[in-house]
Design an enzyme around this catalytic site. Structure first.
Site, short mmCIF file in Angstrom:
data_model
loop_
_atom_site.label_atom_id
_atom_site.label_comp_id
_atom_site.label_asym_id
_atom_site.label_seq_id
_atom_site.Cartn_x
_atom_site.Cartn_y
_atom_site.Cartn_z
N LYS A 42 8.86 -1.41 3.58
CA LYS A 42 8.11 -0.54 4.49
C LYS A 42 8.85 -0.28 5.80
O LYS A 42 8.94 0.87 6.25
CB LYS A 42 6.74 -1.15 4.80
CG LYS A 42 6.04 -0.43 5.94
CD LYS A 42 4.54 -0.59 5.92
CE LYS A 42 4.10 -1.99 6.21
NZ LYS A 42 2.62 -2.05 6.30
N ASN A 60 0.51 1.94 7.13
CA ASN A 60 0.33 1.17 5.90
C ASN A 60 0.47 2.02 4.65
O ASN A 60 0.77 1.51 3.58
CB ASN A 60 -1.03 0.49 5.89
CG ASN A 60 -1.12 -0.59 6.96
OD1 ASN A 60 -0.18 -1.34 7.17
ND2 ASN A 60 -2.24 -0.63 7.66
N ASN A 71 -7.45 -4.30 16.60
CA ASN A 71 -6.28 -5.11 16.94
C ASN A 71 -5.04 -4.31 16.56
O ASN A 71 -4.89 -3.90 15.41
CB ASN A 71 -6.35 -6.42 16.15
CG ASN A 71 -5.05 -7.19 16.18
OD1 ASN A 71 -4.28 -7.08 17.14
ND2 ASN A 71 -4.80 -7.97 15.14
N ARG A 84 0.81 -1.22 0.00
CA ARG A 84 0.00 0.00 0.00
C ARG A 84 0.84 1.28 0.00
O ARG A 84 0.35 2.36 -0.24
CB ARG A 84 -0.94 0.00 1.22
CG ARG A 84 -2.10 -0.98 1.06
CD ARG A 84 -2.78 -1.30 2.39
NE ARG A 84 -2.05 -2.27 3.17
CZ ARG A 84 -2.48 -2.79 4.31
NH1 ARG A 84 -3.64 -2.42 4.80
NH2 ARG A 84 -1.76 -3.68 4.97
#
Ligand code: UD1
Ligand code: CA
Length: 469
Positions: A25, A238, A180, A18
């Site tokens: 990332k 993200n 979560n 993403r």
């Protein structure tokens, strides 16, 4: 807490699709440091580095190289088939390497970087106190979209029935507010029993670690949720936008910490201050300043707007005027820099020295009280104390192949627009006349003139006008 009963696994193998970036990332930076390094730093405060297992896969070599110096261990997940699969690799690693299995395994996400060691420790404690098989760190953010949701037995009970991923939520489950965090504590044996039973029968076709929760519950094992004190702490990164939100949160926290220690930061939301920067009390930071890397600034300084200071060390009582750029410079107390000075690596500016408008320095020592105030280039030079470098004077340090040194003694006066062709030495107390091209050493106390004599032709203009065209 008995930290021998715990090991930490950090999931860092994912690609981060993403982000739409070629960089993995977990190596994207917030607060001037890779996401993964933030998570490792928090982990190291809870257990020793050799009890931290980092799961790597996508761009494994570059991720490993970036964090190797921390002394943690690495577990390879060659294909990224989901968070459950990542933990299957840890189980296999323990079996293959003969590492003794820790009683409890904390699982952190490499892309949840603001997690604090106190929070990690508190979920370990809750986990032991509640004798849980799985303890989940949760939060209730303003917008839960994108996260897995927590379903409790009843709103006021800690027991969880399941974690359901965003894509699998039914319409009436979409409003479930508790998320979560991707941070858990497991009784290792309970986790390892279930890992091989996971399947990929879901929206992403991946092995979801989150499915372990419902599996344990159906086994009548205790799965509990512990809510984080602050929501920011468990936010994931993200997308680039989420990452920049965390970056701003982290930098604001750094600015607040500095202000609490006596630093004045005007409009702190406009400053970019990396988390390792230190600043002494009574220093003032004006709006739109960047302080990066390992920069250290003393007390009673003023850093004016639009300056960018990286990996540099500034003593006390220094003024950095508007628009300066510094990289790996060292500046002694009382110096005045700028406006618009560019101090490149290995610039050492002495006490009370002035470096001014549009001056560039590199590999230079400028002695105490010396001045280079206007339009200079000073490279590969050792300059003494009390020296005056006139406007526009430069060192010619490069012959096209090699760099050469210029040495200037104490109390030298270099006239404006002089060019000092290195290697060359100007001994202490000497004068260089303005506009000189200096190619030979200048002895102490002497005057060097290196320019063509001026010629004046009286009445030249009028005479020319008289001449026939
Ligand atoms: C995960 C959780 C979700 C939770 C969210 C919190 C699952 C299935 N979902 O979703 O409930 O709300 O985190 O941020 O776990 N990784 C690996 N190997 C893999 C896949 C991922 O190591 O094969 C790593 C990633 O590098 C990342 C972490 O695991 O650091 C989480 O993976 P990600 O794909 O970001 O999970 P989310 O969709 O955010
Ligand atoms: Ca994530």
């Amino acid at each position: 807490m008995d930290n021998k009963a715990f090991a930490i696994a950090i999931m860092a193998a994912g690609k981060g699709t993403r982000l739409k970036s070629k960089r993995p990332k977990v190596l994207h930076e917030i607060g001037g440091r890779a996401l993964l390094l933030h998570v490792i730093a928090a982990s190291e405060k809870v257990v020793p580095a050799n009890q931290i297992y980092c799961i790597i896969g996508h761009e494994a070599d570059s991720v490993r190289a970036a964090v190797e110096s921390t002394g943690i261990q690495f577990v390879l997940q060659p294909e990224q088939r989901g968070t459950g699969h990542a933990l299957q690799m840890v189980k296999a690693f323990f079996a293959l390497s003969g590492t003794s299995i820790p009683e409890n395994l904390l699982v952190l996400s490499g892309d949840v970087p603001l997690i604090r060691p106190e929070t990690i420790a508190s979920i370990c404690e809750a986990h032991l106190r509640e004798k849980a098989a799985m303890t989940i760190l949760t939060a209730v953010p303003p917008d839960p979209t994108g996260y897995g949701r927590i379903f409790r037995v009843a709103p006021d009970r800690p027991e969880v029935t399941a974690i359901i991923e965003q894509k699998s939520l039914t319409p009436d489950q979409l409003a479930t507010p508790e998320i979560n965090s991707g941070i858990y504590c497991f009784r290792t044996s309970a986790l390892f029993d279930k890992l091989d039973l996971l399947n990929t029968d879901n929206a992403h076709g991946e092995f979801y670690l989150t499915d372990v929760a419902a599996m344990l519950v159906s086994d009548r094992q205790r799965v509990i949720a512990v809510q984080a004190e602050s929501v920011d702490e468990v936010l994931g990164a993200n997308t680039i936008a989420e990452m920049m939100h965390l970056d701003a949160a982290m930098r604001l926290a750094t600015a607040k910490r500095l202000m609490a220690s006596g630093v004045t930061i005007f409009r702190p939301e406009t400053s970019v201050i990396d988390s390792e920067v230190t600043i002494g009390p009574d220093t003032v930071i004006e709006p739109y300043v960047q302080l990066l890397g390992s920069t250290r600034i003393g007390s009673d300084c003023r850093i004016r707007s639009y300056s960018v200071i990286q990996n540099s060390s500034l003593g006390d009582n220094i003024t950095v005027r508007n628009g300066c750029i510094m990289d790996s410079a060292v500046i002694a107390e009382g110096a005045i820099i700028g406006p618009y000075s560019h101090l490149r690596p290995e610039s050492r500016i002495g006490a009370g020295a002035h470096v001014g408008n549009f001056v560039e320095t590199k590999k230079v020592t400028l002695g105490a009280g010396s001045k280079a105030n206007h339009l200079n280039y000073l490279g590969d030079a050792a300059i003494g104390e009390g020296v005056n470098i006139g406007a526009g004077a430069i060192t010619c340090n490069y012959d096209g192949v090699h760099k050469h040194q210029t040495t200037i003694g104490d109390h030298v006066f270099v006239g404006s627009d002089s060019t000092l062709v290195a290697p060359v030495t100007i001994e202490s107390g000497a004068y260089v006349a303005a506009g000189s091209c200096i190619t030979e050493d200048v002895p102490s106390g002497s005057l060097a003139l290196g320019r063509a004599r001026q010629i004046v032709k009286p009445d030249w203009v009028a005479n020319r006008k008289k001449q026939p065209q």
